[in-house]
Design a protein around this motif. Structure first.
Motif, short mmCIF file in Angstrom:
data_model
loop_
_atom_site.label_atom_id
_atom_site.label_comp_id
_atom_site.label_asym_id
_atom_site.label_seq_id
_atom_site.Cartn_x
_atom_site.Cartn_y
_atom_site.Cartn_z
N PHE A 95 0.86 -1.18 0.00
CA PHE A 95 0.00 0.00 0.00
C PHE A 95 0.90 1.23 0.00
O PHE A 95 1.89 1.25 0.72
N PRO A 96 0.56 2.24 -0.82
CA PRO A 96 1.48 3.40 -0.91
C PRO A 96 1.44 4.30 0.33
O PRO A 96 0.93 5.41 0.30
N LEU A 97 1.98 3.79 1.43
CA LEU A 97 2.09 4.57 2.66
C LEU A 97 3.47 4.33 3.24
O LEU A 97 4.09 3.30 2.97
N THR A 98 3.92 5.27 4.10
CA THR A 98 5.17 5.03 4.81
C THR A 98 4.85 4.49 6.20
O THR A 98 3.71 4.57 6.67
N ASP A 140 3.32 7.13 8.39
CA ASP A 140 1.91 7.39 8.07
C ASP A 140 1.00 6.46 8.87
O ASP A 140 -0.03 6.87 9.40
N GLN A 144 8.75 2.49 2.80
CA GLN A 144 7.49 1.99 2.26
C GLN A 144 7.05 0.73 3.00
O GLN A 144 7.89 -0.09 3.39
N ARG A 184 -0.38 4.15 -9.81
CA ARG A 184 0.07 3.35 -8.66
C ARG A 184 1.49 2.84 -8.83
O ARG A 184 2.24 2.68 -7.88
N ARG A 243 4.94 6.47 -4.28
CA ARG A 243 5.15 5.88 -2.96
C ARG A 243 4.15 6.40 -1.94
O ARG A 243 4.13 5.93 -0.81
N ARG A 244 3.37 7.41 -2.30
CA ARG A 244 2.38 7.95 -1.36
C ARG A 244 1.04 8.09 -2.07
O ARG A 244 0.98 8.26 -3.29
N VAL A 245 -0.03 8.04 -1.28
CA VAL A 245 -1.37 8.09 -1.87
C VAL A 245 -1.62 9.44 -2.56
O VAL A 245 -2.23 9.49 -3.64
N ARG A 273 8.76 -1.23 -10.50
CA ARG A 273 7.68 -2.19 -10.62
C ARG A 273 7.42 -2.61 -12.06
O ARG A 273 6.71 -3.57 -12.31
#
Lengths: 255, 425
Positions: free
Chosen positions: A85-88, A91, A131, B215, B219-221, B273
């Motif tokens: 999931f794109p969060l650190t 976060d 990540q 996506r 690296r962040r939403v 990716r």
């Protein structure tokens, strides 16, 4: 402190918990123990209001859940989320503060400070900007632990925190549990390893859809009761006996 | 900018862009929640409502008919909520989608037989009327997209948390049920106005394609949402341009196709990716192995030649050293010469350069250190350690090499009794 009266939960036609009643005192380190499918996680989820009660009632400090949510911290199983999931890391830990931050507001510097402290406490501060999908299983578990700590609760409910972790994470987890206990917090942990229950916890709920027994470890964890919960497997008896002997000797040494 | 001011084209471009922005923002969360199919169900559920509105009101403007879609999509949302615990999710969604869409088509074709709807009318609903948007349509679209985007911006933190770990978030002392509800409403509203642009059949796909492409790069939403908007805007512009160049091509499907092509490109080209990035990584590993193995051969040739000679070899000596086939020996010589590890005198006699010698020692040293470690500390027989070391020598880091050496107490000989070349001073 946690007071369950006649709690029954079912998923469709399958009954997960049947007529559970117990009273957990404040300030104890408690384990929920039982075989697979005994409803251990379901009991935590019922306390957290995540599954509807078919019957019965749960009171926390004499109140209904809605009134005391802020005083409770819930740590779900690691497998319950998608870690790609794109969060650190930071976060996620900060999410532990969302209950204090409030809806639609930005976290304050004090919230970030508290999240950082929690991250330090579990020894992951060097991974704060990492990540999620770059973490090992044990590190993931520690992220969840830090998020739970950041909530600053009085009651901590943890679902299988010891499952599938490395030695370093286990050490961190044990330290955290000890510290929470020293601070007078109440901690309830779903635990799958009978052999370590007696060593790590002072209070036990022995569960197999219905409540087999609840109380201090020495009283509850008898071979007879464990057989009742697990269905008479003698190997387990032995494990428990050994663990209890170990605990008694520790207690004796302590005195 | 000029194109936006054009009385007809301006409306078309602006309307489609608005839909692109709204669907990309909301779609980001649909993708993160792994709910791509939900958008598709809602998009198909617009059809029966539109048919019903037409049957009752006998009007043909989409701005009127879409109110019927509001009704049927609400019904679909309700059904999704009521049935959320029944059966498997993919089956549930698939069945719901088929029922909604089937009923819609039955209704529309019945009206067509009755002489009400023209063929073009059904086509317009299924594939959109991107190229026929008027300024009043644009105003309606804007009336949906602007509040929807504001909602995403305001509830961003909550939406992210819900997408990542809904169960945990539900235990917090916050009324997040309303944020969840708001998200569903916004998704439904975007899908409904999307019928204007790409139509009921393709709107479900258009919601998730741009975020899927984004996506792979982020690296962040937050970055993902911005990236999704960019991809969607590019897709819209490309789709419109394409259908202007080829007037027989329907604009809506062209937009969705452009978005799909961008997703494929993203999968190919994304750093880390993407497919190409992965192939490149594999290739680099292979090349490195080949290079190090070639240098190892150099070391062995020097070792076996009389007096540890590093100069004045013939290719025959290389072949004899161990390489086996002559073709492989020539390949190795060519490679070593290309990377500047050896030089030649009229293609007959070959000498190792300082750099080649350094690399040859370096790789041989790691190979032999590891062999010794396997024998001494792991207890593997000397005749078996070579094959293991062949693999690990390429991935040993300098730090590990240093620690190995310390652990083995700065050894001189490997398990086969050959010297271990010294490291860098």
């Amino acid at each position: 402190m946690i007071e369950c009266r006649g709690v029954t939960v079912s998923y469709g036609r399958r009954i997960a918990l049947w007529n559970i009643s117990f009273e957990l005192p404040s300030g104890v380190l408690a384990a929920i123990v039982g075989p697979n499918g005994a409803g251990k996680s379901t009991l935590l989820r019922a306390i957290m209001g995540l599954v509807p009660l078919q019957q019965g009632e749960i009171r926390l400090w004499g109140h209904r859940l809605a009134a005391v949510r802020r005083r409770i911290s819930y740590m779900p199983q690691r497998e319950s989320v998608d870690w790609d999931f794109p969060l650190t890391v930071f976060d996620v830990v900060l999410m532990g503060r969302y209950g204090h931050v409030g809806l639609f507001r930005r976290p304050r510097p004090s919230d970030e400070e508290r999240a950082w402290q929690a991250l330090v406490q579990v020894g992951l501060e060097h991974l704060a900007r990492r990540q999620l999908n770059e973490l090992s299983g044990g590190q993931q578990q520690r992220v969840f632990l830090a998020r739970a700590l950041a909530q600053d609760a009085e009651l901590y409910l943890m679902d299988e925190p010891f499952a599938g972790i490395d030695a370093a994470t286990e050490g961190v987890l044990l330290d955290v549990l000890r510290q929470l206990q020293e601070e007078g917090k109440t901690v309830v942990v779903v635990h799958h390893d009978l052999s370590t229950v007696a060593r790590l916890f002072e209070w036990v709920l022995l569960l197999n859809q219905r409540l087999v027994a609840a109380g201090p470890v020495e009283e509850v964890l008898t071979a007879e009761r464990v057989r009742e919960a697990y269905g008479g497997r003698s190997v387990l008896d032995e494990v428990v006996q050994r663990a209890l002997l170990e605990r008694r000797s520790i207690v004796r040494e302590g005195q | 900018m000029e194109v936006l001011l054009h009385p007809v084209v301006g409306g078309v471009v602006l309307g489609n862009l608005l839909i692109a922005v709204g669907s990309a923002l909301v779609g980001t969360f649909a993708v993160l929640r792994r709910e791509a199919l939900v958008g598709d169900v809602l998009a198909h559920a617009t059809v029966p409502g539109i048919g019903l509105a037409y049957a009752l009101l006998s009007r043909t403007e989409l701005s009127v008919l879409l109110w019927g879609a509001v009704l049927s999509v609400s019904g679909a949302l309700l059904a999704l909520n009521v049935l959320r615990r029944e059966g498997r999710e993919d089956a549930r969604l698939g069945i719901l989608l088929s029922i909604a869409f089937g009923a819609g088509i039955v209704l529309l074709t019945a009206l067509q037989r009755g002489g009400g709807v023209q063929q073009a009318g059904i086509w317009r609903i299924l594939f959109g009327q991107a190229a026929a948007m008027t300024w009043s349509d644009v105003a309606l679209v804007g009336g949906v997209v602007v509040p929807a985007s504001l909602f995403v911006a305001v509830a961003f933190k909550e939406l992210v948390a819900l997408a990542f770990d809904a169960e945990f978030v539900r235990t917090l002392p916050l009324p997040l049920r309303w944020v969840e509800f708001g998200y569903r409403v916004v998704l439904a509203a975007i899908v409904i106005v999307g019928v204007y642009s790409v139509g009921a059949l393709l709107m479900g796909a258009f919601v998730v394609l741009p975020p899927m492409a984004a996506r792979l790069f982020v690296r962040r939403v937050g970055a993902m949402a911005v990236g999704a908007v960019l991809v969607a805007v590019v897709a819209v512009m490309a789709g419109i341009a394409f259908s202007v160049a080829f007037p027989r091509v329907a604009t809506g499907p062209a937009i969705v196709t452009a978005a799909a092509v961008l997703v494929v490109c993203a999968h190919l080209c994304a750093p880390h990716r993407g497919l190409l990035a992965r192939l490149w990584r594999e290739l680099r590993v292979k090349v490195r192995r080949w290079d190090e193995d070639a240098h190892k051969v150099l070391y062995r040739v020097a070792e076996r030649s009389t007096g540890g000679r590093w100069e004045d070899w013939s290719i025959e000596e290389l072949v004899a050293a161990e390489v086996g086939s002559r073709a492989r020996a020539v390949g190795i010589v060519l490679w070593l010469w290309m990377v500047g590890s050896i030089r030649h005198k009229r293609l007959q006699r070959w000498s190792v350069t300082a750099r080649g010698r350094e690399k040859a020692c370096y790789i041989t040293r790691r190979h032999r250190l590891w062999e010794l470690y396997l024998e001494r500390c792991v207890g593997i027989a000397p005749e078996q350690v070579h094959a293991e070391a062949e693999l690990i020598e390429h991935v040993l880091t300098p730090e590990l090499e240093e620690r190995l050496e310390a652990l083995l107490e700065h050894p001189q000989k490997d398990p086969h009794g050959r010297p271990i070349p010294p490291g860098q001073p």
